[in-house]
Design a protein around this motif. Structure first.
Motif, mmCIF file in Angstrom:
data_model
loop_
_atom_site.group_PDB
_atom_site.id
_atom_site.type_symbol
_atom_site.label_atom_id
_atom_site.label_comp_id
_atom_site.label_asym_id
_atom_site.label_seq_id
_atom_site.Cartn_x
_atom_site.Cartn_y
_atom_site.Cartn_z
ATOM 1 N N ASN A 64 12.520 -40.898 -2.476
ATOM 2 C CA ASN A 64 11.783 -40.393 -1.312
ATOM 3 C C ASN A 64 12.015 -41.228 -0.061
ATOM 4 O O ASN A 64 11.324 -41.078 0.938
ATOM 5 C CB ASN A 64 10.286 -40.318 -1.616
ATOM 6 N N LYS A 65 13.035 -42.115 -0.131
ATOM 7 C CA LYS A 65 13.348 -42.969 1.005
ATOM 8 C C LYS A 65 14.805 -43.389 0.907
ATOM 9 O O LYS A 65 15.303 -43.642 -0.189
ATOM 10 C CB LYS A 65 12.436 -44.206 0.987
ATOM 11 N N ASN A 66 15.484 -43.473 2.042
ATOM 12 C CA ASN A 66 16.866 -43.939 2.041
ATOM 13 C C ASN A 66 16.934 -45.413 1.658
ATOM 14 O O ASN A 66 16.039 -46.194 1.953
ATOM 15 C CB ASN A 66 17.501 -43.760 3.418
ATOM 16 N N GLY A 67 18.045 -45.799 1.015
ATOM 17 C CA GLY A 67 18.225 -47.205 0.694
ATOM 18 C C GLY A 67 19.142 -47.424 -0.491
ATOM 19 O O GLY A 67 19.806 -46.499 -0.993
ATOM 20 N N VAL A 68 19.192 -48.680 -0.928
ATOM 21 C CA VAL A 68 20.027 -49.086 -2.055
ATOM 22 C C VAL A 68 19.297 -48.736 -3.348
ATOM 23 O O VAL A 68 18.165 -49.167 -3.582
ATOM 24 C CB VAL A 68 20.326 -50.591 -2.007
ATOM 25 N N LEU A 69 19.962 -47.966 -4.190
ATOM 26 C CA LEU A 69 19.377 -47.510 -5.446
ATOM 27 C C LEU A 69 19.697 -48.433 -6.608
ATOM 28 O O LEU A 69 18.901 -48.595 -7.534
ATOM 29 C CB LEU A 69 19.879 -46.105 -5.770
ATOM 30 N N ALA A 70 20.888 -49.011 -6.586
ATOM 31 C CA ALA A 70 21.326 -49.899 -7.658
ATOM 32 C C ALA A 70 22.499 -50.714 -7.152
ATOM 33 O O ALA A 70 23.175 -50.333 -6.190
ATOM 34 C CB ALA A 70 21.731 -49.120 -8.905
ATOM 35 N N ALA A 71 22.759 -51.844 -7.798
ATOM 36 C CA ALA A 71 23.901 -52.683 -7.430
ATOM 37 C C ALA A 71 24.223 -53.616 -8.585
ATOM 38 O O ALA A 71 23.345 -53.971 -9.385
ATOM 39 C CB ALA A 71 23.614 -53.488 -6.157
ATOM 40 N N GLY A 72 25.491 -53.993 -8.670
ATOM 41 C CA GLY A 72 25.882 -54.915 -9.712
ATOM 42 C C GLY A 72 27.288 -55.429 -9.474
ATOM 43 O O GLY A 72 28.023 -54.918 -8.617
ATOM 44 N N THR A 73 27.664 -56.448 -10.228
ATOM 45 C CA THR A 73 28.964 -57.097 -10.091
ATOM 46 C C THR A 73 29.865 -56.729 -11.255
ATOM 47 O O THR A 73 29.446 -56.781 -12.415
ATOM 48 C CB THR A 73 28.797 -58.617 -10.025
ATOM 49 N N VAL A 74 31.108 -56.378 -10.932
ATOM 50 C CA VAL A 74 32.110 -56.057 -11.952
ATOM 51 C C VAL A 74 33.330 -56.935 -11.718
ATOM 52 O O VAL A 74 33.807 -57.064 -10.598
ATOM 53 C CB VAL A 74 32.524 -54.576 -11.880
ATOM 54 N N ASN A 75 33.811 -57.535 -12.777
ATOM 55 C CA ASN A 75 35.052 -58.304 -12.747
ATOM 56 C C ASN A 75 35.910 -57.801 -13.899
ATOM 57 O O ASN A 75 35.727 -58.203 -15.044
ATOM 58 C CB ASN A 75 34.779 -59.800 -12.889
ATOM 59 N N GLY A 76 36.812 -56.885 -13.595
ATOM 60 C CA GLY A 76 37.581 -56.218 -14.633
ATOM 61 C C GLY A 76 37.382 -54.719 -14.518
ATOM 62 O O GLY A 76 37.220 -54.175 -13.430
ATOM 63 N N THR A 77 37.389 -54.027 -15.656
ATOM 64 C CA THR A 77 37.213 -52.579 -15.653
ATOM 65 C C THR A 77 35.733 -52.228 -15.751
ATOM 66 O O THR A 77 35.019 -52.777 -16.589
ATOM 67 C CB THR A 77 37.993 -51.934 -16.809
ATOM 68 N N GLY A 78 35.299 -51.335 -14.885
ATOM 69 C CA GLY A 78 33.883 -50.993 -14.843
ATOM 70 C C GLY A 78 33.653 -49.534 -14.522
ATOM 71 O O GLY A 78 34.577 -48.771 -14.238
ATOM 72 N N ARG A 79 32.389 -49.173 -14.554
ATOM 73 C CA ARG A 79 31.973 -47.794 -14.315
ATOM 74 C C ARG A 79 30.662 -47.786 -13.552
ATOM 75 O O ARG A 79 29.773 -48.614 -13.796
ATOM 76 C CB ARG A 79 31.804 -47.054 -15.641
ATOM 77 N N VAL A 80 30.534 -46.843 -12.624
ATOM 78 C CA VAL A 80 29.261 -46.538 -11.990
ATOM 79 C C VAL A 80 28.819 -45.167 -12.478
ATOM 80 O O VAL A 80 29.603 -44.207 -12.447
ATOM 81 C CB VAL A 80 29.380 -46.523 -10.453
ATOM 82 N N TYR A 81 27.589 -45.090 -12.963
ATOM 83 C CA TYR A 81 27.013 -43.808 -13.385
ATOM 84 C C TYR A 81 25.704 -43.635 -12.620
ATOM 85 O O TYR A 81 24.800 -44.461 -12.724
ATOM 86 C CB TYR A 81 26.750 -43.822 -14.889
ATOM 87 N N PHE A 82 25.617 -42.575 -11.819
ATOM 88 C CA PHE A 82 24.391 -42.368 -11.031
ATOM 89 C C PHE A 82 23.741 -41.035 -11.369
ATOM 90 O O PHE A 82 24.417 -40.065 -11.771
ATOM 91 C CB PHE A 82 24.675 -42.469 -9.529
ATOM 92 N N TYR A 83 22.411 -40.975 -11.183
ATOM 93 C CA TYR A 83 21.604 -39.809 -11.570
ATOM 94 C C TYR A 83 20.337 -39.852 -10.735
ATOM 95 O O TYR A 83 19.417 -40.623 -11.016
ATOM 96 C CB TYR A 83 21.300 -39.900 -13.066
ATOM 97 N N HIS A 84 20.271 -39.030 -9.673
ATOM 98 C CA HIS A 84 19.144 -39.117 -8.739
ATOM 99 C C HIS A 84 18.762 -37.747 -8.191
ATOM 100 O O HIS A 84 19.612 -36.847 -8.068
ATOM 101 C CB HIS A 84 19.497 -40.043 -7.568
ATOM 102 N N VAL A 85 17.494 -37.624 -7.836
ATOM 103 C CA VAL A 85 16.942 -36.411 -7.235
ATOM 104 C C VAL A 85 16.495 -36.738 -5.810
ATOM 105 O O VAL A 85 15.835 -37.767 -5.573
ATOM 106 C CB VAL A 85 15.738 -35.893 -8.039
ATOM 107 N N ASN A 86 16.855 -35.875 -4.862
ATOM 108 C CA ASN A 86 16.439 -36.035 -3.473
ATOM 109 C C ASN A 86 15.040 -35.456 -3.291
ATOM 110 O O ASN A 86 14.836 -34.246 -3.405
ATOM 111 C CB ASN A 86 17.432 -35.337 -2.544
ATOM 112 N N GLU A 87 14.068 -36.300 -2.985
ATOM 113 C CA GLU A 87 12.712 -35.829 -2.710
ATOM 114 C C GLU A 87 12.372 -35.910 -1.225
ATOM 115 O O GLU A 87 11.200 -35.854 -0.842
ATOM 116 C CB GLU A 87 11.697 -36.627 -3.531
ATOM 117 N N MET A 88 13.392 -36.017 -0.388
ATOM 118 C CA MET A 88 13.187 -36.032 1.056
ATOM 119 C C MET A 88 13.403 -34.627 1.634
ATOM 120 O O MET A 88 14.030 -33.768 1.013
ATOM 121 C CB MET A 88 14.126 -37.055 1.700
ATOM 122 N N ALA A 89 12.895 -34.407 2.818
ATOM 123 C CA ALA A 89 12.922 -33.074 3.417
ATOM 124 C C ALA A 89 14.309 -32.674 3.904
ATOM 125 O O ALA A 89 14.605 -31.484 4.022
ATOM 126 C CB ALA A 89 11.916 -33.001 4.573
#
Length: 450
Positions: A64-89
């Protein structure tokens, strides 16, 4: 991943599921089995190996607000998996930013970008992404599987902690992959007078064991020779930042829509990766500079985890001559949930309850005198996703549910769906990613055919 807040639009979902493809096979065994009319022997899996880093972004799930949802450090092979619902107008977008906080250049290879269109129907999003993940071309450059961090816990839950063998790296070695299974067969007939049929069965079992090992090693050799998939390469200088996965800029997330996707990449050094939700017309890199960090919700499904890919196996083969059996996965017992830390909240310990974003590779050696049918049986609630099944060189992707059903297993543990029938004696391999919006655990039923 919350089920109850989904606002179903039944007709749209019916149409979407009809278009996913039919999994029925003419002349096949029954499309379902009565789980209450059979006794299934549980065959516990063991978590043997894992690799790659997972950054999981699902908390806050409802944004319900803009911003950083998640963050992390990868050194090598990695993956980002995101799953979110927009509750803003207003329409929003997901942005992924990579930053080099080190003092050396970091080379980045983007291997795969998997995404489906935002949708208010959560099961459509989760199931479509699970199928895209199976079908999108991806060859990882990382062939170095590591002993799984929770291998001992897995073996203990399977009742095998004192009997398993490990290699020099500490990875569990299945009995069928070395000489242990053959030694057991030899010990069982030692000093006994065998009939002609018993001798034939004994020789067949030893040959099967040789074939399992050859098939496994052949697959490993082929995988090692494949050229890694690369769709983009770039270098981040010290202090450098870059927005990646540019397709996200063209996919507006409308109010109440769910959006989910996967990014696979390799970094030659540590790279800090942020997932944000921003207004659709805001430049990703510029919008990330002053973005606030959003707190986790009560589900706490975000963080950095070791094990974006995992291998499970049975230590002993499934014997179709001994009756029906069940192999359960994603149960946090023999198949533990991955554990990690949330770098946005002072490295707080977190658990991915459901192993969402983790690619599974399950191997089941088979033996016995009967063909067997393979079924899926959800145990945790409604499930809608896809599974890749490989047997004797043939591969098929199955959608769950097949046909026009909305999902399988809602309010019952008795729902099943048929996948295929196989002649025992080969390795059965099942690959999948736990589908977003769906519930775990699930189990695979192996039912002998007369």
């Amino acid at each position: 991943m919350k089920l109850l807040r989904n606002k179903y639009r039944w007709l749209a979902l019916l149409v979407a599921l009809w278009t996913r493809g039919m999994g029925a096979v003419m002349g096949a065994p029954p499309a379902t089995v009565d789980v209450n009319a059979m006794t299934f022997t549980p065959l516990p899996v063991v978590l043997t190996e894992e690799k790659d880093t997972l950054i999981f972004s699902d908390s806050p799930e409802y944004v319900n607000k803009n911003g950083v949802l998640a963050a992390g450090t990868v050194n090598g092979t990695g993956r980002v998996y995101f799953y979110h619902v927009n509750e803003m107008a207003e329409p929003q977008k997901i942005a992924i930013i990579m930053e080099n906080k080190s003092k050396q250049n970091v080379e980045i290879d983007i291997h795969r970008e998997v995404v489906t269109k935002p949708n208010r129907e959560y099961f459509v999003v989760g199931s479509e992404l699970s199928r895209e993940e199976l079908e999108a071309p991806y060859v990882s450059p990382n062939q170095n599987w590591q002993p799984a961090a929770q291998t001992d816990r897995s073996a203990g839950a399977a009742g095998l902690v004192t009997t398993v063998k490990k290699d020099e790296q500490g990875a569990i070695v299945p009995t069928w992959l070395d000489d242990s299974y053959k030694d057991l067969q030899k010990e069982a007939v030692k000093g006994k007078a065998l009939s002609k049929d018993e001798k034939a069965l004994y020789r067949a079992r030893l040959k099967e064991a040789d074939n399992w090992r050859k098939e496994w090693l052949r697959g490993e050799k082929v995988a090692a020779k494949l050229k890694p998939t690369v769709i983009e390469s770039f270098v981040l200088a010290p202090g450098g930042k870059k927005a990646v996965f540019s397709k996200l800029d063209t996919l507006p997330i409308q109010t109440d829509d769910l959006f989910s996707g996967i990014l696979d990449f390799t970094a030659s050094g540590p790279v800090y990766v942020k997932v944000l939700m921003l207004p659709i017309n805001t430049p990703s890199l510029g919008g990330s500079v002053l973005a606030d960090t959003l707190p986790m919700d009560e589900v706490a499904l975000r963080g950095t985890y070791v094990g974006a890919q995992r291998r499970l196996t049975l230590m002993q083969p499934y014997d179709s001559s001994l009756g029906p059996a069940a192999v359960m996965v994603v149960n946090d017992r023999e198949d533990p949930f991955v554990e990690g830390n949330d770098e946005l909240t002072t490295d707080a310990a977190v658990t991915n309850r459901g192993n969402y974003g983790v690619t599974y590779d399950l191997t089941i050696p088979t033996t016995g005198g009967h063909e067997f049918a393979l079924y899926i049986n959800p145990l945790g609630g409604a499930y809608a996703g896809s599974f890749k099944v490989t047997y004797d060189g043939q591969t098929e992707v199955y959608d769950v549910p097949s046909g026009a059903r909305l999902f399988l297993g809602n309010g019952t543990t008795a729902d099943t769906q048929y996948f295929g029938v196989y002649k025992a004696g080969k390795l059965l391999r099942i690959q999948f990613i736990p589908a977003g919006a769906s519930n775990l655990p699930i189990q695979f039923l192996l039912v002998p055919q007369n």
